[in-house]
Design a protein around this motif. Structure first.
Motif, PDB file in Angstrom:
ATOM      1  N   LYS A 101      78.314 -34.612  33.710  1.00  0.00           N
ATOM      2  CA  LYS A 101      79.515 -35.294  33.206  1.00  0.00           C
ATOM      3  C   LYS A 101      80.609 -34.288  32.887  1.00  0.00           C
ATOM      4  O   LYS A 101      81.796 -34.525  33.160  1.00  0.00           O
ATOM      5  N   PHE A 102      80.218 -33.140  32.302  1.00  0.00           N
ATOM      6  CA  PHE A 102      81.211 -32.118  31.957  1.00  0.00           C
ATOM      7  C   PHE A 102      81.632 -31.305  33.179  1.00  0.00           C
ATOM      8  O   PHE A 102      82.826 -31.096  33.416  1.00  0.00           O
ATOM      9  N   LEU A 103      80.670 -30.852  33.966  1.00  0.00           N
ATOM     10  CA  LEU A 103      80.967 -29.954  35.082  1.00  0.00           C
ATOM     11  C   LEU A 103      81.561 -30.665  36.285  1.00  0.00           C
ATOM     12  O   LEU A 103      82.274 -30.068  37.089  1.00  0.00           O
ATOM     13  N   GLY A 104      81.259 -31.947  36.411  1.00  0.00           N
ATOM     14  CA  GLY A 104      81.658 -32.699  37.599  1.00  0.00           C
ATOM     15  C   GLY A 104      80.429 -33.014  38.427  1.00  0.00           C
ATOM     16  O   GLY A 104      79.374 -32.383  38.283  1.00  0.00           O
ATOM     17  N   ASN A 105      80.536 -33.984  39.313  1.00  0.00           N
ATOM     18  CA  ASN A 105      79.380 -34.469  40.065  1.00  0.00           C
ATOM     19  C   ASN A 105      78.695 -33.397  40.904  1.00  0.00           C
ATOM     20  O   ASN A 105      77.500 -33.490  41.192  1.00  0.00           O
ATOM     21  N   ASN A 106      79.440 -32.382  41.302  1.00  0.00           N
ATOM     22  CA  ASN A 106      78.836 -31.334  42.131  1.00  0.00           C
ATOM     23  C   ASN A 106      77.927 -30.414  41.330  1.00  0.00           C
ATOM     24  O   ASN A 106      77.026 -29.788  41.887  1.00  0.00           O
ATOM     25  N   GLY A 107      78.173 -30.296  40.035  1.00  0.00           N
ATOM     26  CA  GLY A 107      77.448 -29.339  39.215  1.00  0.00           C
ATOM     27  C   GLY A 107      78.228 -28.044  39.086  1.00  0.00           C
ATOM     28  O   GLY A 107      79.417 -27.972  39.404  1.00  0.00           O
ATOM     29  N   SER A 108      77.583 -26.996  38.626  1.00  0.00           N
ATOM     30  CA  SER A 108      78.271 -25.718  38.419  1.00  0.00           C
ATOM     31  C   SER A 108      78.393 -24.951  39.735  1.00  0.00           C
ATOM     32  O   SER A 108      77.471 -24.942  40.554  1.00  0.00           O
ATOM     33  N   ASP A 109      79.540 -24.319  39.921  1.00  0.00           N
ATOM     34  CA  ASP A 109      79.701 -23.435  41.085  1.00  0.00           C
ATOM     35  C   ASP A 109      78.799 -22.221  40.947  1.00  0.00           C
ATOM     36  O   ASP A 109      78.184 -21.770  41.912  1.00  0.00           O
ATOM     37  N   VAL A 110      78.758 -21.673  39.738  1.00  0.00           N
ATOM     38  CA  VAL A 110      77.891 -20.530  39.451  1.00  0.00           C
ATOM     39  C   VAL A 110      77.167 -20.777  38.137  1.00  0.00           C
ATOM     40  O   VAL A 110      77.699 -21.433  37.233  1.00  0.00           O
ATOM     41  N   SER A 111      75.965 -20.257  38.046  1.00  0.00           N
ATOM     42  CA  SER A 111      75.199 -20.314  36.808  1.00  0.00           C
ATOM     43  C   SER A 111      74.731 -18.906  36.470  1.00  0.00           C
ATOM     44  O   SER A 111      74.365 -18.136  37.370  1.00  0.00           O
ATOM     45  N   VAL A 112      74.757 -18.571  35.186  1.00  0.00           N
ATOM     46  CA  VAL A 112      74.313 -17.259  34.720  1.00  0.00           C
ATOM     47  C   VAL A 112      73.147 -17.468  33.767  1.00  0.00           C
ATOM     48  O   VAL A 112      73.301 -18.117  32.731  1.00  0.00           O
ATOM     49  N   VAL A 113      71.988 -16.941  34.129  1.00  0.00           N
ATOM     50  CA  VAL A 113      70.817 -17.038  33.257  1.00  0.00           C
ATOM     51  C   VAL A 113      70.768 -15.765  32.421  1.00  0.00           C
ATOM     52  O   VAL A 113      70.234 -14.744  32.832  1.00  0.00           O
ATOM     53  N   SER A 114      71.372 -15.842  31.237  1.00  0.00           N
ATOM     54  CA  SER A 114      71.490 -14.672  30.366  1.00  0.00           C
ATOM     55  C   SER A 114      70.453 -14.742  29.244  1.00  0.00           C
ATOM     56  O   SER A 114      70.752 -14.480  28.082  1.00  0.00           O
ATOM     57  N   THR A 115      69.240 -15.101  29.614  1.00  0.00           N
ATOM     58  CA  THR A 115      68.122 -15.202  28.689  1.00  0.00           C
ATOM     59  C   THR A 115      66.851 -14.942  29.467  1.00  0.00           C
ATOM     60  O   THR A 115      66.812 -15.140  30.691  1.00  0.00           O
ATOM     61  N   SER A 116      65.801 -14.511  28.776  1.00  0.00           N
ATOM     62  CA  SER A 116      64.516 -14.276  29.436  1.00  0.00           C
ATOM     63  C   SER A 116      63.671 -15.545  29.515  1.00  0.00           C
ATOM     64  O   SER A 116      62.583 -15.530  30.087  1.00  0.00           O
ATOM     65  N   ASN A 117      64.182 -16.644  28.958  1.00  0.00           N
ATOM     66  CA  ASN A 117      63.452 -17.910  28.955  1.00  0.00           C
ATOM     67  C   ASN A 117      63.385 -18.483  30.365  1.00  0.00           C
ATOM     68  O   ASN A 117      64.409 -18.811  30.964  1.00  0.00           O
ATOM     69  N   ILE A 118      62.184 -18.630  30.903  1.00  0.00           N
ATOM     70  CA  ILE A 118      62.029 -19.062  32.288  1.00  0.00           C
ATOM     71  C   ILE A 118      62.487 -20.506  32.483  1.00  0.00           C
ATOM     72  O   ILE A 118      62.906 -20.892  33.576  1.00  0.00           O
ATOM     73  N   ASN A 119      62.428 -21.328  31.429  1.00  0.00           N
ATOM     74  CA  ASN A 119      62.880 -22.715  31.541  1.00  0.00           C
ATOM     75  C   ASN A 119      64.374 -22.788  31.855  1.00  0.00           C
ATOM     76  O   ASN A 119      64.833 -23.726  32.513  1.00  0.00           O
ATOM     77  N   ALA A 120      65.121 -21.803  31.380  1.00  0.00           N
ATOM     78  CA  ALA A 120      66.554 -21.762  31.668  1.00  0.00           C
ATOM     79  C   ALA A 120      66.789 -21.581  33.166  1.00  0.00           C
ATOM     80  O   ALA A 120      67.667 -22.223  33.752  1.00  0.00           O
ATOM     81  N   PHE A 121      66.010 -20.704  33.778  1.00  0.00           N
ATOM     82  CA  PHE A 121      66.137 -20.497  35.231  1.00  0.00           C
ATOM     83  C   PHE A 121      65.800 -21.781  35.990  1.00  0.00           C
ATOM     84  O   PHE A 121      66.513 -22.170  36.922  1.00  0.00           O
ATOM     85  N   ILE A 122      64.747 -22.456  35.573  1.00  0.00           N
ATOM     86  CA  ILE A 122      64.347 -23.702  36.239  1.00  0.00           C
ATOM     87  C   ILE A 122      65.442 -24.757  36.096  1.00  0.00           C
ATOM     88  O   ILE A 122      65.778 -25.462  37.058  1.00  0.00           O
ATOM     89  N   GLN A 123      66.042 -24.863  34.896  1.00  0.00           N
ATOM     90  CA  GLN A 123      67.128 -25.827  34.692  1.00  0.00           C
ATOM     91  C   GLN A 123      68.333 -25.492  35.555  1.00  0.00           C
ATOM     92  O   GLN A 123      69.017 -26.390  36.065  1.00  0.00           O
ATOM     93  N   SER A 124      68.594 -24.210  35.741  1.00  0.00           N
ATOM     94  CA  SER A 124      69.767 -23.810  36.527  1.00  0.00           C
ATOM     95  C   SER A 124      69.666 -24.283  37.973  1.00  0.00           C
ATOM     96  O   SER A 124      70.673 -24.550  38.624  1.00  0.00           O
ATOM     97  N   LEU A 125      68.447 -24.407  38.487  1.00  0.00           N
ATOM     98  CA  LEU A 125      68.263 -24.863  39.864  1.00  0.00           C
ATOM     99  C   LEU A 125      68.745 -26.297  40.046  1.00  0.00           C
ATOM    100  O   LEU A 125      69.226 -26.678  41.113  1.00  0.00           O
ATOM    101  N   SER A 126      68.633 -27.095  38.980  1.00  0.00           N
ATOM    102  CA  SER A 126      68.961 -28.513  39.109  1.00  0.00           C
ATOM    103  C   SER A 126      70.446 -28.800  38.947  1.00  0.00           C
ATOM    104  O   SER A 126      70.962 -29.740  39.551  1.00  0.00           O
ATOM    105  N   ILE A 127      71.171 -28.003  38.132  1.00  0.00           N
ATOM    106  CA  ILE A 127      72.585 -28.346  37.902  1.00  0.00           C
ATOM    107  C   ILE A 127      73.559 -27.432  38.640  1.00  0.00           C
ATOM    108  O   ILE A 127      74.764 -27.639  38.576  1.00  0.00           O
TER     109      ILE A 127
END
Length: 342
Positions: A224-250
């Motif tokens: 809703k915030f980023l737009g229907n396409n999702g993010s152009d770029v994502s930065v995983v600035s944490t060692s939490n692996i769940n963050a990386f997995i979430q980045s794949l989807s948005i």
């Protein structure tokens, strides 16, 4: 000194200064997320030394040193590449064997630091401009790392950006992304203090605490915030692996992900490789920085184009280094923590 996952303060003899070496009295050194991983986690890279963001003043020089003088205020870079190997020719400076083997002695969290000939000969000691104080200088290395991360993913003007991790480097990415023209920035974390802190730095950033929302809600609100396409770029600035997995989807189809936070050693993840293939996602790890980004950062600081000093929330004396690391690890009320000496 790191001893069995605890930092101990020890008195050691001053290192002998060779004719091509310099001794620096440390005045400020930042605590990095990789330091926390070395102490409290499972750091996967070669170096186990604590402290690699030091700045200080020269107190002793070898007889062959002509470009510096006693009393010079300097930034000290711990790793320096050769600039002439196969990796360096391909601009992969941090993969250079010399880069990963080079270091300062004994470490950045030390009252005195010996800068060896290799670091000096390859530009790893840099005189500070008069208008950059020691606290600001302790931010040079992490900012340079973030600059390299954003350069690798080729951030374009008006890009939409999702940043996972609202720690110091997450906010450095946020500040730089805004400076480079990002149109929308979504900052994701589980720490309310840090998310609220980010809003004070950039009132236009959208923040989300994923600790209090389900996965489908997170994805719906993100899109809703980023737009229907999702993010152009994502930065995983944490060692939490769940963050990386979430980045794949948005991250949008054809988008790019910067894997910036250091994953713990032996981390394994079960992901649908077809998702990466079908979306043509580009995943680019970004480890450390070279003198190229160090000089870019110093240029930005000297020109007062961006002010990163508000990120500093705490200062601890050198003798309280373990307490400072523990405070940074708990992250209840802190952002960037600086160790001071001298």
């Amino acid at each position: 000194m790191l001893v069995k996952n605890k930092v101990e303060l020890r008195n050691i003899d001053l290192p002998k200064v060779g004719k091509n070496e310099v001794l620096v009295r440390m005045r400020a050194c930042g605590i990095c997320g990789s330091d926390l991983e070395k102490v409290f986690g499972k750091y996967g890279m070669k170096s186990s030394r604590i402290g690699h963001e030091p700045a200080g003043e020269i107190v002793k020089l070898g007889s062959n040193i002509k470009d510096f003088k006693k009393g010079d205020r300097v930034f000290v870079h711990h790793h320096v590449p050769c600039y002439s190997c196969h990796f360096c020719y391909n601009d992969d400076f941090t993969m250079c064997e010399k880069y990963q083997k080079s270091n300062i002695d004994p470490c950045g969290l030390s009252e005195f630091i010996l800068v060896p000939h290799w670091n000096l000969s390859k530009g790893g000691l840099i005189r500070l401009p008069d208008n950059i104080n020691f606290d600001q200088a302790a931010l040079i290395e992490p900012i340079a790392c973030c600059l390299r991360s954003l350069d690798k993913i080729k951030l374009k003007k008006a890009s939409t950006v999702a940043i996972y991790g609202a720690g110091p480097t997450g906010l450095m990415h946020m500040i730089l992304a805004r400076f480079f023209g990002a149109s929308k920035i979504l900052l994701i974390d589980v720490n309310n203090f840090r998310l609220e802190f980010a809003k004070k730095i950039d009132q236009h950033v959208e923040v989300m605490n994923v600790a209090i929302m389900k996965e489908d809600e997170f994805k719906r609100k993100s899109i809703k915030f980023l737009g229907n396409n999702g993010s152009d770029v994502s930065v995983v600035s944490t060692s939490n692996i769940n963050a990386f997995i979430q980045s794949l989807s948005i991250t949008r189809r054809g988008g790019t992900i910067s894997l910036f936070g250091v994953p713990p050693k032996d981390t394994e993840v079960n992901i649908d490789l077809n998702l990466i293939y079908s979306k043509e996602l580009k995943i680019l790890p970004s480890y450390a920085a070279s003198e190229k980004e160090i000089h870019q950062t110093i240029g930005l600081m000297e020109a007062k184009i961006i002010n990163f000093e508000p990120l500093i929330t705490h200062r601890f004396p050198l003798q309280d280094s373990h307490k400072a690391l523990l405070h940074a690890h708990q992250a209840k009320d802190s952002m960037k923590i600086i160790i001071t000496a001298g």
